[in-house]
Design a protein around this motif. Structure first.
Motif, PDB file in Angstrom:
ATOM      1  N   ASN A 104       7.550  11.504  -6.826  1.00  0.00           N
ATOM      2  CA  ASN A 104       9.404  11.041  -5.941  1.00  0.00           C
ATOM      3  C   ASN A 104      10.064  12.654  -6.133  1.00  0.00           C
ATOM      4  O   ASN A 104       9.658  13.555  -6.454  1.00  0.00           O
ATOM      5  CB  ASN A 104       9.686  10.271  -7.171  1.00  0.00           C
ATOM      6  N   TYR A 105      10.660  12.640  -4.774  1.00  0.00           N
ATOM      7  CA  TYR A 105      11.528  13.852  -4.886  1.00  0.00           C
ATOM      8  C   TYR A 105      12.422  14.673  -6.170  1.00  0.00           C
ATOM      9  O   TYR A 105      13.077  16.213  -5.806  1.00  0.00           O
ATOM     10  CB  TYR A 105      12.399  13.432  -3.553  1.00  0.00           C
ATOM     11  N   TYR A 106      12.012  14.030  -6.321  1.00  0.00           N
ATOM     12  CA  TYR A 106      12.641  14.396  -8.355  1.00  0.00           C
ATOM     13  C   TYR A 106      12.332  15.251  -8.909  1.00  0.00           C
ATOM     14  O   TYR A 106      12.431  15.647 -10.179  1.00  0.00           O
ATOM     15  CB  TYR A 106      14.037  13.816  -9.031  1.00  0.00           C
ATOM     16  N   ARG A 110       6.411   8.018  -9.389  1.00  0.00           N
ATOM     17  CA  ARG A 110       6.463   7.438  -8.506  1.00  0.00           C
ATOM     18  C   ARG A 110       5.891   5.712  -8.960  1.00  0.00           C
ATOM     19  O   ARG A 110       5.292   5.804  -9.301  1.00  0.00           O
ATOM     20  CB  ARG A 110       5.931   6.749  -6.770  1.00  0.00           C
ATOM     21  N   GLU A 321      10.938   0.272  -4.486  1.00  0.00           N
ATOM     22  CA  GLU A 321      11.830   1.890  -3.621  1.00  0.00           C
ATOM     23  C   GLU A 321      12.885   1.195  -2.571  1.00  0.00           C
ATOM     24  O   GLU A 321      13.619   2.635  -2.727  1.00  0.00           O
ATOM     25  CB  GLU A 321      10.852   1.983  -3.281  1.00  0.00           C
ATOM     26  N   TYR A 324      15.462   1.506  -5.785  1.00  0.00           N
ATOM     27  CA  TYR A 324      15.350   2.111  -6.667  1.00  0.00           C
ATOM     28  C   TYR A 324      17.009   2.756  -4.927  1.00  0.00           C
ATOM     29  O   TYR A 324      17.768   3.938  -6.178  1.00  0.00           O
ATOM     30  CB  TYR A 324      14.320   3.540  -6.522  1.00  0.00           C
ATOM     31  N   SER A 328      20.162   4.264  -6.002  1.00  0.00           N
ATOM     32  CA  SER A 328      20.950   5.271  -6.217  1.00  0.00           C
ATOM     33  C   SER A 328      21.859   5.415  -5.222  1.00  0.00           C
ATOM     34  O   SER A 328      22.977   6.726  -5.866  1.00  0.00           O
ATOM     35  CB  SER A 328      19.510   6.642  -5.402  1.00  0.00           C
ATOM     36  N   THR A 333      23.718   9.118  -9.064  1.00  0.00           N
ATOM     37  CA  THR A 333      22.766  10.023  -9.450  1.00  0.00           C
ATOM     38  C   THR A 333      21.861   9.581  -9.275  1.00  0.00           C
ATOM     39  O   THR A 333      21.578   8.391  -8.843  1.00  0.00           O
ATOM     40  CB  THR A 333      24.084  10.273 -10.380  1.00  0.00           C
ATOM     41  N   ARG A 334      20.877  10.080 -10.135  1.00  0.00           N
ATOM     42  CA  ARG A 334      19.323   9.943 -10.192  1.00  0.00           C
ATOM     43  C   ARG A 334      19.459   8.562 -11.016  1.00  0.00           C
ATOM     44  O   ARG A 334      19.855   8.388 -12.650  1.00  0.00           O
ATOM     45  CB  ARG A 334      18.586  10.680 -11.084  1.00  0.00           C
ATOM     46  N   HIS A 336      17.184   6.012 -13.689  1.00  0.00           N
ATOM     47  CA  HIS A 336      16.258   5.519 -14.373  1.00  0.00           C
ATOM     48  C   HIS A 336      15.212   4.442 -14.436  1.00  0.00           C
ATOM     49  O   HIS A 336      16.316   3.210 -15.161  1.00  0.00           O
ATOM     50  CB  HIS A 336      15.848   6.451 -15.652  1.00  0.00           C
ATOM     51  N   THR A 397      22.348   5.297 -15.859  1.00  0.00           N
ATOM     52  CA  THR A 397      22.334   6.880 -15.311  1.00  0.00           C
ATOM     53  C   THR A 397      22.182   7.503 -16.319  1.00  0.00           C
ATOM     54  O   THR A 397      22.132   8.365 -16.422  1.00  0.00           O
ATOM     55  CB  THR A 397      23.523   6.450 -14.591  1.00  0.00           C
TER      56      THR A 397
END
Length: 425
Positions: A104-106, A110, A321, A324, A328, A333-334, A336, A397
């Motif tokens: 994924n973008y982090y 995924r 997704e 998710y 977000s 923030t990200r 988990h 988080t």
């Protein structure tokens, strides 16, 4: 074609499996030696061949000979747990080119892709249990589909995108028409394989001709460990039946839940107004109605499963997704993913359907919060809707508390309690 997945069709020592069946399970192209490796793509091809599925959308399946569907379990050989044991590798470390599909973008994994692979693997394990070892070249008369994904808990270490993942699974409970698949995911960290996830899928067998239930092979546990696994499956079945009667759609909240909702309501009343009509939002909170995020998916033939319905793994990935993205936006923030709970497949989704996915933050507690995703099939001609799935995801988080979600209406209060019940399991 270069392998992206390794599907290790392991046949335990001491199991009397005819060579014909072993050859069918181990060979991907017909020229691999016994003990060879199947890719997950080739496994899907074998599954399509096994059920006589359309290789190309719209093509004919005429001329495919399928044996009759058994009418009694007594007509089927009894199976052991070891008969269905299988392994599969997702080689994220040994084949770095595969990472693009899973990252994924982090720079993390995924998780929706993992859900897709779990669903495919569960179907493969299920057919291994129901295959007739004396007729490996014949088509399977059964359709096996996912009915429920039980609670999935991830380890705190999570999944890293640059190490191989080992999937292993087997049938740990079987009834008359349904079976439970228990799957473990392990990942190599510092040269040590560590357990990162345990997942249980409930699969059901269907008769393609009548669309009704179909019987499957009985399962006989061997030894105290297998007996314990089987009894857990029996308890899970009983618990599901009990929970279906306790749902808030049928039963009023209990006394503790009523007090909780009343307390939340009082927190939103302006004491200076002296009326129930004026509502105020407490500090560090959001109204539940403001946490909604929706999307529409047009279901294409590319996403179909073996039976020309939409693949359950695809539905899970789309739902995750969306959840998710909503998570977000809520925590800024990200987030988990820590728990996937009780994904129920109430109705199959047809190719060409308009699938409406609606997510909402339904419960919060410290740094953790629950996102529920509701899936409906929308009929474009009259705009009627029919529920197909409900999904529950718990995010964390890990470093900060999130704004509390506050229900404003009675319907939202029921969503809040429903989310809390799944959160507290």
């Amino acid at each position: 074609m270069q392998s992206q997945f390794k599907f290790l069709c392991h046949v335990p020592l001491g199991i009397n499996v005819p060579k014909l069946l072993k050859r069918y399970l181990l060979s991907s192209t017909g020229n691999l030696p016994e003990g060879g490796v199947l890719t997950i793509q080739d496994t899907r091809k074998k599954l399509k061949d096994l059920v006589g599925a359309q290789l190309v959308w719209g093509s004919s399946t005429e001329g495919v000979t399928v044996p009759p569907v058994p009418l009694s379990q007594d007509d089927l050989p009894v199976k052991k747990m070891s008969d269905s044991f299988r392994k599969a590798i997702i080689p994220l470390g040994s084949k770095p080119g595969l990472k693009e599909k899973y990252i994924n973008y982090y720079g993390g994994i995924r998780f929706g892709r993992i859900l897709e692979d779990l669903d495919t693997f569960a179907v493969a394990v299920s057919y291994t249990h129901t295959l007739d070892p004396t007729c490996a070249e014949r088509k399977s008369p059964l359709s096996i589909v996912t009915a429920l994904v039980d609670r999935i808990e991830l380890s705190q270490d999570g999944i890293v995108p640059n190490k191989d993942i080992m999937m292993s699974g087997k049938v740990t409970w079987a009834g008359k028409t349904s079976l439970e698949i228990t799957m473990n995911l392990d990942q190599e960290v510092d040269n040590v394989w560590k357990r990162i996830m345990v997942a249980k899928f409930l699969m059901v067998a269907r008769n393609p001709q009548t669309k009704g239930a179909a019987v499957i092979n009985k399962l006989v546990p061997e030894g105290p460990e297998e007996e314990s696994l089987f009894q857990k499956g029996e308890r899970s079945k009983s618990d599901r039946m009990l929970e279906s009667q306790k749902t808030l759609l049928k039963t009023a909240p209990n006394e503790e839940e009523r007090v909780l909702i009343h307390d939340l309501f009082l927190q939103t009343i302006d004491p200076k107004a002296h009326t129930f009509k004026v509502r105020v939002k407490p500090l560090d909170s959001v109204w539940m109605e403001d946490t909604s995020l929706k999307t529409l998916v047009i279901c294409m033939p590319e996403q179909r499963n073996l039976y020309n319905k939409i693949f359950g793994g695809f539905l899970m990935r789309q739902a995750f997704e969306l959840a998710y993205a909503n998570a977000s936006l809520h925590c800024k923030t990200r987030p988990h993913i820590e728990v996937v709970d009780d994904i129920a497949f109430k109705k199959s989704v047809e190719v060409g359907s308009f699938l409406f996915l609606s997510s909402q933050i339904v419960y919060t507690e410290g740094s953790k919060f629950m996102v529920k995703v509701h899936a409906e099939v929308v009929n474009p001609s009259d705009e009627t809707r029919e529920t197909t799935n409900d999904f529950y995801f718990i995010f964390n988080t890990r470093n900060q508390s999130v704004p509390r979600v506050i229900p404003k209406t009675y319907a939202e209060s029921m969503l809040y309690l429903d989310g809390k019940r799944h959160f507290d399991l």
